[in-house]
Design a protein around this motif. Structure first.
Motif, PDB file in Angstrom:
ATOM      1  N   ASP A 240      40.190  56.404  37.227  1.00  0.00           N
ATOM      2  CA  ASP A 240      39.327  55.225  37.101  1.00  0.00           C
ATOM      3  C   ASP A 240      39.246  54.767  35.649  1.00  0.00           C
ATOM      4  OD1 ASP A 240      38.106  54.976  39.918  1.00  0.00           O
ATOM      5  OD2 ASP A 240      37.779  57.088  39.410  1.00  0.00           O
TER       6      ASP A 240
ATOM      7  N   SER B 256      49.304  55.562  29.362  1.00  0.00           N
ATOM      8  CA  SER B 256      49.370  56.083  30.729  1.00  0.00           C
ATOM      9  C   SER B 256      48.610  57.392  30.784  1.00  0.00           C
ATOM     10  CB  SER B 256      50.825  56.275  31.170  1.00  0.00           C
ATOM     11  OG  SER B 256      51.490  57.179  30.301  1.00  0.00           O
TER      12      SER B 256
ATOM     13  N   TYR C 264      39.538  49.037  30.984  1.00  0.00           N
ATOM     14  CA  TYR C 264      40.240  48.492  29.824  1.00  0.00           C
ATOM     15  C   TYR C 264      39.287  47.621  29.015  1.00  0.00           C
ATOM     16  CZ  TYR C 264      44.180  50.034  32.635  1.00  0.00           C
ATOM     17  OH  TYR C 264      45.038  50.791  33.383  1.00  0.00           O
TER      18      TYR C 264
ATOM     19  N   SER D 243      49.538  57.988  41.030  1.00  0.00           N
ATOM     20  CA  SER D 243      48.196  58.439  40.673  1.00  0.00           C
ATOM     21  C   SER D 243      47.979  58.222  39.179  1.00  0.00           C
ATOM     22  CB  SER D 243      48.009  59.932  41.009  1.00  0.00           C
ATOM     23  OG  SER D 243      48.939  60.719  40.287  1.00  0.00           O
TER      24      SER D 243
ATOM     25  N   GLU E  74      49.925  44.070  31.670  1.00  0.00           N
ATOM     26  CA  GLU E  74      50.302  44.724  32.925  1.00  0.00           C
ATOM     27  C   GLU E  74      49.490  45.997  33.059  1.00  0.00           C
ATOM     28  OE1 GLU E  74      54.471  45.373  33.285  1.00  0.00           O
ATOM     29  OE2 GLU E  74      55.031  43.370  32.571  1.00  0.00           O
ATOM     30  N   GLN E  75      49.015  46.248  34.270  1.00  0.00           N
ATOM     31  CA  GLN E  75      48.243  47.456  34.516  1.00  0.00           C
ATOM     32  C   GLN E  75      48.381  47.848  35.981  1.00  0.00           C
ATOM     33  OE1 GLN E  75      44.433  45.406  33.574  1.00  0.00           O
ATOM     34  NE2 GLN E  75      43.708  46.301  35.485  1.00  0.00           N
ATOM     35  N   GLY E  76      48.172  49.122  36.225  1.00  0.00           N
ATOM     36  CA  GLY E  76      48.264  49.628  37.590  1.00  0.00           C
ATOM     37  C   GLY E  76      48.639  51.085  37.578  1.00  0.00           C
ATOM     38  N   PRO E  77      48.777  51.675  38.750  1.00  0.00           N
ATOM     39  CA  PRO E  77      49.184  53.081  38.810  1.00  0.00           C
ATOM     40  C   PRO E  77      50.639  53.241  38.409  1.00  0.00           C
ATOM     41  CG  PRO E  77      49.076  52.139  41.006  1.00  0.00           C
ATOM     42  CD  PRO E  77      48.540  51.100  40.076  1.00  0.00           C
TER      43      PRO E  77
ATOM     44  N   PHE F 217      46.925  55.958  35.799  1.00  0.00           N
ATOM     45  CA  PHE F 217      46.989  54.576  35.333  1.00  0.00           C
ATOM     46  C   PHE F 217      48.155  54.401  34.376  1.00  0.00           C
ATOM     47  CE2 PHE F 217      44.708  56.736  31.985  1.00  0.00           C
ATOM     48  CZ  PHE F 217      45.124  56.120  30.826  1.00  0.00           C
ATOM     49  N   GLN F 218      48.544  53.161  34.224  1.00  0.00           N
ATOM     50  CA  GLN F 218      49.568  52.778  33.253  1.00  0.00           C
ATOM     51  C   GLN F 218      49.302  51.332  32.853  1.00  0.00           C
ATOM     52  OE1 GLN F 218      53.765  54.113  33.596  1.00  0.00           O
ATOM     53  NE2 GLN F 218      54.253  51.939  33.701  1.00  0.00           N
ATOM     54  N   ALA F 219      49.287  51.064  31.558  1.00  0.00           N
ATOM     55  CA  ALA F 219      48.979  49.720  31.081  1.00  0.00           C
ATOM     56  C   ALA F 219      49.853  49.399  29.871  1.00  0.00           C
ATOM     57  CB  ALA F 219      47.499  49.609  30.697  1.00  0.00           C
TER      58      ALA F 219
END
Length: 471
Positions: free
Chosen positions: A259, A254, A262, A278, A270-273, A280-282
């Protein structure tokens, strides 16, 4: 006396057919200066990469991390055969944990040197591993004698100079210990050879990991279960990756970079804010069957972990060099379209345009790309395109008015060229559909030229040299 009509050439000296061929040749000729601008772009882009490497190296560079594994030295004696005496060799046997987890939290910023920007970060790492040593070493070569008294727990990092704290491990619930440079293995070069993802990772080279260790100590291998946890803090630049160091590996990364891109051997499940909205987190989960590396083996198995990278790159979406490069690829097409527009004005007004005037218009378009590149380094692509396009459209439209001695033609040129340069900007933003839109726009332009010149006397035999063509 010979018939003078028989000596007339089929193409009069000032026929529009010959003029169109000349205009097309000039459009191709003007692509050569555009290639020179492309060379300038490559030079500036290489300079930006050099600066990024220099600044990034001071922060530790692109980081790759290896979680805890166990290294056990062993000796292997091969019996004497014929005249060959017995031979004893020494090597290291690697035992991977049954399960492993890595959590990475990054804080990023942009460092600048002159005109160039480099994304850098500081990362807090927490890792854990669970070993089952009850049957560890059973896969070692026949006759190998493992020296468990000298076994070490090893972790690794690509950019050692980026360490911002000591690396620590807690083994089997004992007190935390700080790691030291490893004795059994000092460094490890990850191998690209044979990796399915080597092309995607080639731009980052083959990272060399510095290895750190602590003695495994007296552990009860009869029970077999050992839990290891640790943490570290590192700085780096542009990219961060962790290796799937366990039979089953989970990872979570995270950060606040808006921007992320990956890559590596596996994309996140899983990925997204994050919940804050604000950054990222994956999350990744790599099972044993997907990892492609055995649960224990020689040191060569460590090098093969390159294909298991779980990586995040810190991408700058407004990279001016990429955007200018894409626009330059369409330069011959748009130079040709502007020349065709001037040719249409010429056929509909009857006012001849000298080839030198076409060259001046072409040079103005080439200078547009130089303006775009030089301004984009300071302001970014969008603002630079607005400034460069406005200046160029205004210039070549005014020149059309001066050439044809008509304010009306100048306004028509302004509308036409504003549309063309607006199309360039749209192509730069579409990316995936740029080729399709460019092809359709070119087709429409040729169709328009065919329509407006459908009644042109290409041989120039009906009207005078300066007579307007019928449309």
């Amino acid at each position: 006396m010979a018939d003078t009509n028989a000596l007339k050439l089929p193409f009069p000296r000032r026929s529009l057919g010959l003029k169109l061929l000349l205009v097309c040749g000039l459009a191709l000729l003007m692509s050569i200066p555009a290639l020179m601008v492309f060379g300038l772009l490559i030079d500036r882009s290489n300079r930006a990469e050099t600066v990024a490497t220099e600044v990034g190296s001071l922060m530790g560079g692109p980081q790759t991390f290896l979680g805890p594994v166990i290294a056990v030295p062993y000796t292997l004696t091969r019996p004497a055969q014929g005249n060959q005496p017995a031979q004893t060799s020494q090597s290291v046997w690697i035992v991977y944990p049954e399960t492993g987890a890595m959590t990475v939290d990054t804080d990023s910023e942009v460092r600048k040197r002159s005109l160039f920007r480099v994304p850098v970060y500081e990362a807090n790492l927490a890792y854990s591993a669970s070993f089952d040593l009850a049957e560890a070493g059973d896969e070692a070569p026949s006759g190998a004698v493992l020296d468990w008294s000298r076994a070490e727990l090893i972790v690794g990092a690509a950019g050692v100079r980026g360490a911002r704290s000591d690396l620590t491990l807690v083994v089997a619930g004992r007190d935390a210990v700080a790691l030291e440079p490893a004795n059994l293995l000092s460094t490890l070069t990850l191998d690209n050879a044979g990796a399915d993802y080597s092309e995607a990772m080639a731009q980052y080279g083959s990272p060399q990991l510095g290895l750190f260790s602590t003695p495994l100590g007296e552990v009860d291998r009869t029970d077999g279960l050992i839990a290891v946890t640790g943490e570290a803090r590192f700085s780096g630049a542009q990219r961060i990756a962790v290796l799937a160091f366990a039979r089953t590996t989970t990872a979570q990364m995270s950060g606040d970079w808006p921007d992320p891109s990956y890559g590596g051997g596996f994309l996140p499940q899983e990925q997204g804010p994050p919940a804050s909205g604000s950054g990222f987190q994956a999350q990744w989960a790599v099972p044993y069957v997907a990892r492609g590396v055995p649960s224990e083996g020689g040191t060569d198995t460590l090098a093969r972990l390159r294909s298991t990278e779980l990586a995040v790159s810190f991408v700058e979406p407004a990279n001016p060099y990429q955007s200018v490069s894409r626009s330059l690829k369409y330069a011959p097409m748009f130079i040709g379209l502007v020349f065709l527009a001037y040719f249409l004005f010429e056929t509909t007004t009857g006012k001849r345009v000298h080839p030198a005037q076409y060259i001046l218009v072409g040079m103005a378009q080439v200078i547009f790309y130089m303006l775009l590149l030089s301004i984009a380094e300071h302001t970014g692509f969008d603002i630079a395109f607005g400034i460069a396009a406005t200046a160029t459209v205004a210039l070549i439209s005014a020149y059309a008015g001066w050439t044809f001695k008509s304010r009306g033609q100048g306004m028509r040129a302004l509308v036409a060229f504003a549309f063309l340069y607006g199309l360039i900007y749209v192509l730069m933003r579409l990316e995936d559909y740029a080729l399709l839109v460019g092809a359709l726009a070119s087709f429409a332009a040729i169709a328009a030229v065919m329509w407006f010149t459908r009644n042109v006397d290409w041989y120039g035999g009906k009207g005078g040299d300066d007579a307007p063509a019928s449309t």
